[in-house]
Structures are given as C-alpha cells and as structure tokens.
Design an enzyme around this catalytic site. Structure first.
Site, short mmCIF file in Angstrom:
data_model
loop_
_atom_site.label_atom_id
_atom_site.label_comp_id
_atom_site.label_asym_id
_atom_site.label_seq_id
_atom_site.Cartn_x
_atom_site.Cartn_y
_atom_site.Cartn_z
N ASP A 199 0.74 -1.19 0.03
CA ASP A 199 -0.07 0.00 -0.07
C ASP A 199 0.92 1.23 0.04
OD1 ASP A 199 -2.12 1.96 0.80
OD2 ASP A 199 -3.09 0.26 1.17
N SER A 200 0.40 2.31 -0.60
CA SER A 200 1.06 3.71 -0.38
C SER A 200 0.83 4.25 0.98
CB SER A 200 0.45 4.53 -1.44
OG SER A 200 -0.76 4.78 -1.28
N ASP B 92 -7.40 -3.72 -4.64
CA ASP B 92 -8.30 -2.71 -4.33
C ASP B 92 -8.03 -1.41 -4.07
OD1 ASP B 92 -10.73 -2.03 -3.30
OD2 ASP B 92 -10.09 -2.22 -1.10
N CYS C 69 -13.68 1.13 -7.39
CA CYS C 69 -14.74 1.93 -6.76
C CYS C 69 -15.30 3.37 -7.55
CB CYS C 69 -14.44 2.12 -5.35
SG CYS C 69 -12.96 3.13 -5.03
#
Length: 163
Positions: free
Chosen positions: A17-18, A67, A107
């Site tokens: 993840d960032s 995601d 999303c």
C-alpha cells in the site's frame, strides 16, 4: 485482506500500500490474530512500481487482491482511469502463479462494470495470460443503487483465474 488470507490457511501474506497508516493497521490486525505458520510482509510504495519489481525478481503469488482508490471521480477522467485499471491488472497478472486467482476491484463511479471488465480483459491479453472470469461482484445491500442514477452502482469486482 491479509488477515483473512492468513486465517484461511495462507503460508505467507504480502501487503502492499502507499499508505503507512493502512499498513500499520494491517500489521496490527495480523499480529492481533496471531496466525501461526504464516509470514507477514508489508511494503509501502507505489503499487505499479512494486509489482513490476516483484515480477523482475521472479516473485509469484497464488492470490493477488487489487483494491485501488478511485482512478476517476468524473467522466472526464474515464480514459485515464481505464488505462490505470488495465495497467494495474496487467502488472498483477505477471506476478500471479499459474492456477492463481486475481480479485480485482473498482470503486470509480465513472467506470461502469462493462468498461472495467474490458480493461481487465485487455490486461490479460497484454500480459499474455489466459484469464477466466469466475465471479462478478457488486456492492452490498447497504449501498443501494438509485434507478435514476446508475453511477451510484460504483462498486464492482471480478474474481479471475489464470489457468
């Protein structure tokens, strides 16, 4: 995702993840649930760069979950978003082991399900991988879709297998 994978029997989990805060939370969840026999690795950085580096290092995974945050907040960003979905899925498919599963999500309300599916399909072609869609996912009942506002159907996902 990592804690659930470990609970389901994964021998190792890599969370990328960032966001340092997100990774700290993932580590807390993992440690709280004490998954014996499962190693946990966290990597902070750009997912595109990290997945490319993993591919170059020969790393492979049985399951990759994508995601990402919204790549498009409006229709003007649609083309760039579809390129980003194609790219992230393409690099993910390169680290997916034969027989592995790709769980990929969007999303972005500006990206409809058909366009998202097409971007993932093109990613498979560009990666040189056969790709089978084994399940389509959408938002739950707690996120109802307004009939007069189709963009409210913003959550979409695909579970894909690489034979």
């Amino acid at each position: 995702f990592g804690a659930y994978a470990a609970r389901a029997g994964a021998r190792s989990v890599t969370c990328l993840d960032s966001s340092a805060a997100s990774l700290a939370l993932a580590t807390t969840h993992f440690e709280t649930n004490l998954h014996d026999g499962c190693t946990h690795r966290v990597l902070q950085g750009d997912v595109f760069e990290q997945l490319r580096a993993m591919h170059e290092a020969g790393e492979q995974f049985d399951l990759v979950v994508l995601d990402p945050p919204r790549f498009a907040t409006n229709r003007h960003q649609l083309d760039a978003a579809l390129r980003a979905y194609k790219d992230i899925n393409r690099v993910a498919l390169r680290v997916l082991a034969p027989g592995g599963l790709l769980a990929t999500f969007s999303c972005s309300q500006a990206v409809d399900a058909a366009s998202f599916t097409t971007a993932v399909a093109w990613a498979g072609l560009d990666a040189g991988r056969d790709l089978q869609i084994i399940r389509r996912l959408g938002q739950g009942a707690d996120h109802p879709v307004l009939a007069a506002f189709p963009e409210s159907e913003y959550l979409k996902g695909l579970i894909c297998r690489v034979p």
